[in-house]
Design a protein around this motif. Structure first.
Motif, PDB file in Angstrom:
ATOM      1  N   SER A 311       6.926  -1.701   4.667  1.00 24.11           N
ATOM      2  CA  SER A 311       6.551  -1.163   3.355  1.00 24.11           C
ATOM      3  C   SER A 311       7.774  -0.616   2.624  1.00 24.11           C
ATOM      4  O   SER A 311       7.848  -0.705   1.387  1.00 24.11           O
ATOM      5  CB  SER A 311       5.533  -0.036   3.528  1.00 24.11           C
ATOM      6  N   SER A 312       8.699  -0.052   3.370  1.00 23.22           N
ATOM      7  CA  SER A 312       9.899   0.512   2.726  1.00 23.22           C
ATOM      8  C   SER A 312      10.727  -0.594   2.059  1.00 23.22           C
ATOM      9  O   SER A 312      11.378  -0.365   1.044  1.00 23.22           O
ATOM     10  CB  SER A 312      10.755   1.255   3.745  1.00 23.22           C
ATOM     11  N   SER A 357      13.234   4.979   3.896  1.00 21.83           N
ATOM     12  CA  SER A 357      12.504   5.081   5.151  1.00 21.83           C
ATOM     13  C   SER A 357      11.591   6.294   5.134  1.00 21.83           C
ATOM     14  O   SER A 357      12.001   7.372   4.715  1.00 21.83           O
ATOM     15  CB  SER A 357      13.476   5.180   6.327  1.00 21.83           C
ATOM     16  N   SER A 359      10.059   7.513   8.018  1.00 17.89           N
ATOM     17  CA  SER A 359      10.380   8.294   9.218  1.00 17.89           C
ATOM     18  C   SER A 359      11.837   8.725   9.266  1.00 17.89           C
ATOM     19  O   SER A 359      12.167   9.751   9.842  1.00 17.89           O
ATOM     20  CB  SER A 359      10.081   7.458  10.458  1.00 17.89           C
ATOM     21  N   GLY A 360      12.702   7.891   8.715  1.00 21.25           N
ATOM     22  CA  GLY A 360      14.140   8.143   8.859  1.00 21.25           C
ATOM     23  C   GLY A 360      14.629   7.849  10.270  1.00 21.25           C
ATOM     24  O   GLY A 360      15.747   8.190  10.647  1.00 21.25           O
ATOM     25  N   THR A 362      13.791   4.603  11.807  1.00 22.84           N
ATOM     26  CA  THR A 362      13.563   3.183  12.061  1.00 22.84           C
ATOM     27  C   THR A 362      14.856   2.502  12.494  1.00 22.84           C
ATOM     28  O   THR A 362      15.852   2.504  11.768  1.00 22.84           O
ATOM     29  CB  THR A 362      12.999   2.518  10.798  1.00 22.84           C
ATOM     30  N   VAL A 409      -0.839   5.221  10.657  1.00 18.22           N
ATOM     31  CA  VAL A 409       0.259   4.272  10.884  1.00 18.22           C
ATOM     32  C   VAL A 409       0.555   3.464   9.612  1.00 18.22           C
ATOM     33  O   VAL A 409       1.705   3.158   9.293  1.00 18.22           O
ATOM     34  CB  VAL A 409      -0.068   3.354  12.092  1.00 18.22           C
ATOM     35  N   ALA A 411       1.482   2.858   6.034  1.00 18.44           N
ATOM     36  CA  ALA A 411       2.171   3.651   5.006  1.00 18.44           C
ATOM     37  C   ALA A 411       1.345   3.633   3.721  1.00 18.44           C
ATOM     38  O   ALA A 411       0.970   2.562   3.237  1.00 18.44           O
ATOM     39  CB  ALA A 411       3.546   3.057   4.758  1.00 18.44           C
ATOM     40  N   LEU A 494       0.227  -6.797   3.757  1.00 18.53           N
ATOM     41  CA  LEU A 494       0.662  -6.082   4.974  1.00 18.53           C
ATOM     42  C   LEU A 494      -0.383  -5.040   5.382  1.00 18.53           C
ATOM     43  O   LEU A 494      -0.754  -4.941   6.561  1.00 18.53           O
ATOM     44  CB  LEU A 494       2.029  -5.413   4.719  1.00 18.53           C
ATOM     45  N   LYS A 495      -0.861  -4.283   4.397  1.00 23.28           N
ATOM     46  CA  LYS A 495      -1.868  -3.245   4.702  1.00 23.28           C
ATOM     47  C   LYS A 495      -3.091  -3.876   5.355  1.00 23.28           C
ATOM     48  O   LYS A 495      -3.598  -3.391   6.342  1.00 23.28           O
ATOM     49  CB  LYS A 495      -2.339  -2.571   3.430  1.00 23.28           C
ATOM     50  N   GLU A 498      -2.479  -5.265   8.886  1.00 24.88           N
ATOM     51  CA  GLU A 498      -2.115  -4.182   9.793  1.00 24.88           C
ATOM     52  C   GLU A 498      -3.343  -3.441  10.335  1.00 24.88           C
ATOM     53  O   GLU A 498      -3.402  -3.120  11.522  1.00 24.88           O
ATOM     54  CB  GLU A 498      -1.223  -3.224   9.000  1.00 24.88           C
TER      55      GLU A 498
HETATM   56  O1  M6R Z   1       9.605   4.776   8.667  1.00 23.41           O
HETATM   57  P1  M6R Z   1       9.998   3.560   7.867  1.00 23.41           P
HETATM   58  O2  M6R Z   1       9.609   3.677   6.438  1.00 23.41           O
HETATM   59  O3  M6R Z   1      11.435   3.198   8.015  1.00 23.41           O
HETATM   60  O4  M6R Z   1       9.133   2.387   8.497  1.00 23.41           O
HETATM   61  C1  M6R Z   1       9.296   1.053   8.093  1.00 23.41           C
HETATM   62  C2  M6R Z   1       8.123   0.198   8.535  1.00 23.41           C
HETATM   63  O5  M6R Z   1       8.007   0.192   9.920  1.00 23.41           O
HETATM   64  C3  M6R Z   1       6.790   0.704   7.940  1.00 23.41           C
HETATM   65  O6  M6R Z   1       6.860   0.767   6.547  1.00 23.41           O
HETATM   66  C4  M6R Z   1       5.622  -0.219   8.340  1.00 23.41           C
HETATM   67  O7  M6R Z   1       5.791  -1.464   7.770  1.00 23.41           O
HETATM   68  C5  M6R Z   1       4.299   0.421   7.922  1.00 23.41           C
HETATM   69  N1  M6R Z   1       3.499   0.696   9.077  1.00 23.41           N
HETATM   70  C6  M6R Z   1       3.483  -0.431   7.016  1.00 23.41           C
HETATM   71  O8  M6R Z   1       2.270   0.190   6.679  1.00 23.41           O
END
Ligand code: M6R
Length: 620
Positions: A311-312, A357, A359-360, A362, A409, A411, A494-495, A498
């Motif tokens: 998603s990012s 990101s 989470s920061g 990844t 989970v 995003a 993606l949503k 997922e």
């Molecule tokens: O924490 P991040 O934004 O770096 O994570 C990147 C992807 O793993 C995250 O966006 C993932 O695609 C989501 N679960 C989608 O909903």
């Protein structure tokens, strides 16, 4: 992925402390969970359960009398090597069952290490890469090294990514820790120390936090406190960070059935908090204090890049399109598909790069940053949600998205705020470069109205749920959109896949006739995202005609007038209309999130913890 939690202190209930820490880390992986303690008789005890941490919790409760312990480590697993079963659940132990190890990351050379250890007589009981660690320590101890030296030697043999915690009945009052490319933090309270993969999971007793950097090893003990050293054993000084600056993991659904729905519905408020103090509505200007010190470098950058994955990446793609429409030379990179060979020095040396990101943490995005730092002169900046995360610490400066904790989970609010910050960052840079922004007045008016418009989409929940009911039996979905709607099509797709596990594919509406049209039939459903400000609106309409003419089923979601759409479409979700083009994708994002949510709900899927996934992807 995977979460590590540990405790050492005066409280004799280490097992419960560890389990409650693991519960907050479950978003990192939920295939199985386990813990190790040193009990009152100085014996190492291991408990493991397949499934959620609640299963482990039940076991700890049942056996509480046998689990009196002041030291413990635990792990919640997202399987990388080996199936989901008890044998592969952490902690892993040595042949003599005296050393217990939990690990987050991937050990790339484990096969080679395992072979060497087997030749020396070690017996392996799991299929994991982690199990080499206790055997390596055991081997070095057998060679006569002290525990600390054996631990150092073992970790220096590992290639790959690791955050590790070790306890042993051979060294009763210490937790040994180490980090390379996987996050680990130590929490310091009165006469007790904690460790965690995510500092936000720390107990309220923790006052200060220390974030381990790559190559940091350490020991936690009540008597000596926290000691850090490097792989050569040289002591390392550390900085204490006050915990009050971090958000806590929010485990309350506030009456919603799922965190995902709560997080979708929070978006109007989250949007306000994300841009508060960053937009001067009176002056129609963007103020990004986090970037001030780098204004002149950003201004001189020839190119502006956006880097992220999942998603990012979709948010970065939107920032790229918006940036280009503003007149900037923008590009985006998918960090999950980025390697050394992709380094274009001409572009990157002249770029300001924004790493997106939630989470920061990844791994793919951190790796891209590592490569770009090593090979180029790019200015590396962040658009990150989690304060104090690895990415936030490794970039020069940046803008926090302020989405708050996202537990689901999938995003949702984190994506929306990334898009919002991406947009206002692009405006900020265009202003720095003295570019003329068309319709500035209307753009800022739209920004002001954004939370209300998002609220209106949340208000469409009932209608979207009804639509989900009507299309529940569809097995294959295609999300299609043009230009600004394209990243939303990717995100919607993606949503949906997922959390509903339905087959779903995202593409450009215009590219349909270049191949994908061949798979259109009555069993597939196209969700076309159509925006009225699209300069090529009429092409969208023709593309939809092309699908329905072939008996394809189409549902349109957008802010267009229904009268402009072909009669042959099956359904239409009308989104609120904005007066400029660049904010409509955010409004549409909420629409596709709700559609995915209700489909998954009606299908009875595990929405907040979709199978095979984890919130934070810390492996490559
Ligand atoms: O924490 P991040 O934004 O770096 O994570 C990147 C992807 O793993 C995250 O966006 C993932 O695609 C989501 N679960 C989608 O909903």
């Amino acid at each position: 992925m995977c979460g590590i939690y540990g405790y050492i202190g005066t409280d004799a209930d280490a097992a419960s402390v560890v389990v409650s820490g693991l519960q907050k880390l479950e978003y990192r992986g939920y295939d199985s969970a386990g813990l190790a303690i040193i009990d009152a008789n100085h014996n190492l005890k291991i408990l493991k359960q397949v499934g959620y941490v609640s299963e482990l919790n039940r076991l700890v409760f049942k056996k509480s009398k046998e689990l009196i312990a002041k030291v413990g480590i635990g792990h919640t697993r997202w399987a990388t090597h080996g199936r989901v079963n008890k044998a592969n659940t952490h902690p892993h132990i040595d042949c003599h069952k005296q050393i217990a190890v939990v690990h987050n990351g991937v050990i790339e050379n484990y096969r080679q290490l395992q072979r060497q250890l087997i030749e020396k007589g070690h017996r392996f009981t799991s299929q994991t890469d982690t199990e080499v660690i206790p055997h390596l320590i055991e081997e070095f101890l057998a060679e006569g090294l002290k525990f600390r030296q054996a631990f150092n030697q073992a970790l220096s043999r590992l290639v790959g990514a690791w955050a590790v915690a070790v306890i042993s009945e051979l060294d009763l009052d210490t937790i040994w820790i180490g980090r390379h490319s996987s996050p680990l933090a130590v929490g310091i309270g009165d006469s007790q120390l904690y460790l965690s993969s995510d500092a936000r999971a720390f107990d309220h007793q923790v006052g200060n936090i220390v974030f381990l950097e790559d190559g940091h090893l350490g020991s936690l003990s009540v008597r000596r406190g926290l000691k850090l050293f490097n792989l050569k054993g040289k002591p390392i000084n550390y900085t204490l960070i006050n915990k009050n600056g971090l958000d806590k993991i929010e485990m309350d659904k506030n009456g919603y059935d799922h965190f995902m729905l709560k997080e979708i519905c929070q978006q109007p408020q989250v949007c306000r908090q994300s841009y508060q103090g960053r937009i001067d509505f009176k002056e129609k200007k963007v103020v990004l204090g986090g970037l001030f010190n780098y204004n002149s470098q950003i201004k001189q950058s020839r190119f502006i890049g956006f880097v992220g994955c999942g998603s990012s990446y979709h948010a970065g793609l939107l920032a790229e399109i918006i940036g280009r429409e503003l007149g900037l030379s923008t590009f985006s990179l998918d960090s999950s598909n980025f390697g050394r060979a992709d380094v274009d020095k001409y572009v990157l040396n002249n770029s300001s790069l924004f790493y997106l990101s939630q989470s920061g943490e990844t791994s793919d995005t951190l790796n891209a940053l590592k490569i770009i730092k090593l090979e180029t002169q790019a200015l590396n900046l962040g658009i990150v949600n989690v304060v104090g995360s690895s990415l936030a610490r490794q970039v020069k400066a940046g803008v926090y998205t302020r989405a708050g904790i996202e537990v689901g989970v999938a995003a949702t609010k984190s994506f929306l705020t990334q898009v919002l910050i991406g947009l206002i960052t692009a405006i900020y840079i265009a202003d720095l470069k003295g570019m003329k922004i068309k319709s500035r007045q209307r753009l800022f008016q739209d920004l002001k109205q954004l939370p209300n418009n998002i609220e209106k989409v949340v208000g469409l929940s009932k209608e979207i749920k009804q639509l989900a009911k009507r299309i529940l039996s569809v097995d294959k979905f295609m999300f299609l959109g043009r230009r600004l709607a394209y990243p939303i099509a990717l995100e919607g797709s993606l949503k949906l896949k997922e959390i509903s596990y339905k087959f779903s594919y995202g593409d450009k509406l215009g590219s349909l006739k270049h191949g994908p049209l061949a798979i259109i039939d009555k069993d597939n459903l196209v969700i076309a995202i159509v925006f009225k400000h699209d300069t090529d609106l009429s092409k969208n309409i023709s593309n939809i005609h092309e699908i329905t003419a072939r008996k394809g089923r189409v549902i349109v979601m957008g802010d267009v007038n229904q009268s402009s759409l072909p009669r042959s479409i099956e359904d239409f979700i009308k989104l609120p209309s904005l007066s400029t083009a660049w904010l409509t994708p955010m409004v549409a994002a909420v629409g596709v999130q709700l559609l995915a949510y209700y489909l998954a709900l009606l299908l009875g899927k595990e929405i907040d913890r979709p199978r095979y996934l984890a919130k934070s992807v810390t492996v490559n």
